[in-house]
Design a protein around this motif. Sequence first.
Motif, PDB file in Angstrom:
ATOM      1  N   ASN A 134       0.651  -1.050  -0.010  1.00 26.25           N
ATOM      2  CA  ASN A 134      -0.075   0.006  -0.079  1.00 26.25           C
ATOM      3  C   ASN A 134       0.729   1.284  -0.036  1.00 26.25           C
ATOM      4  O   ASN A 134       0.542   2.295  -0.421  1.00 26.25           O
ATOM      5  CB  ASN A 134      -0.921   0.186   1.307  1.00 26.25           C
ATOM      6  N   TYR A 138       0.735   4.491  -2.496  1.00 24.66           N
ATOM      7  CA  TYR A 138       0.524   5.770  -1.973  1.00 24.66           C
ATOM      8  C   TYR A 138       1.712   6.517  -2.869  1.00 24.66           C
ATOM      9  O   TYR A 138       1.413   7.859  -3.225  1.00 24.66           O
ATOM     10  CB  TYR A 138       0.639   5.829  -0.598  1.00 24.66           C
ATOM     11  N   THR A 172       0.728   9.341   8.310  1.00 21.72           N
ATOM     12  CA  THR A 172       0.547   8.630   7.066  1.00 21.72           C
ATOM     13  C   THR A 172       1.072   7.240   7.018  1.00 21.72           C
ATOM     14  O   THR A 172       0.257   6.358   6.564  1.00 21.72           O
ATOM     15  CB  THR A 172       0.957   9.284   5.847  1.00 21.72           C
ATOM     16  N   ILE A 176      -1.398   4.052   6.828  1.00 23.41           N
ATOM     17  CA  ILE A 176      -1.279   3.184   5.634  1.00 23.41           C
ATOM     18  C   ILE A 176      -0.953   1.640   5.956  1.00 23.41           C
ATOM     19  O   ILE A 176      -1.409   0.744   5.812  1.00 23.41           O
ATOM     20  CB  ILE A 176      -0.316   3.550   4.749  1.00 23.41           C
TER      21      ILE A 176
END
Length: 188
Positions: A134, A138, A172, A176
Amino acid sequence: TLKAHLADLPPRTPVEIWFQDEARIGQKNGLVRQWARRGTRPRQPADQRYANAYLFGAICPAKGKGAALALPYVDTEMMQLHLDEISRHVEKGAHAVLLLDRAGWHTTAKLVMPKNITPILLPSRAPELNPVENVWQYLRQNWLSNRVFENYDAIIDAACDAWRKLTDQPKTIASIGMRDWAHIGQAL
């Protein structure tokens, strides 16, 4: 079990859970969806050349931190460099549990595992268990897609810049990367 892997650690040793993977970044890059006014067709540059590099990345979601290297290829030597880099990012006095896939350069006996890292191999063909997948999505959606890289050095610069931007955002990384199944019972 994990408990058996960590049995030799001194009592109360802090344990950090890390996830690791690699991504190819290069001139033959992907395109991502782009917001645009209805009826318009925004340009998306595409490159057909083949220069590329590999971003070896690892994250510790609970701490919101990461360690990465942009390298020319994937093999045991490059993986060793990355393990040593991860080891430098583990808090002093802590021990890292590093979850990674079963790529050949992860499973070879030629790797010298740093003393502060215990590797745990994820099941085969289960990329959904690794949140670094992921992270790659991103990075591509925010900084690496819809671009044409002039040359190899530009690829390295873009990969490093994207990783720095990510590590400047600990929340973040946590968002994530956090997986309940990996952190149940761990004091965060």
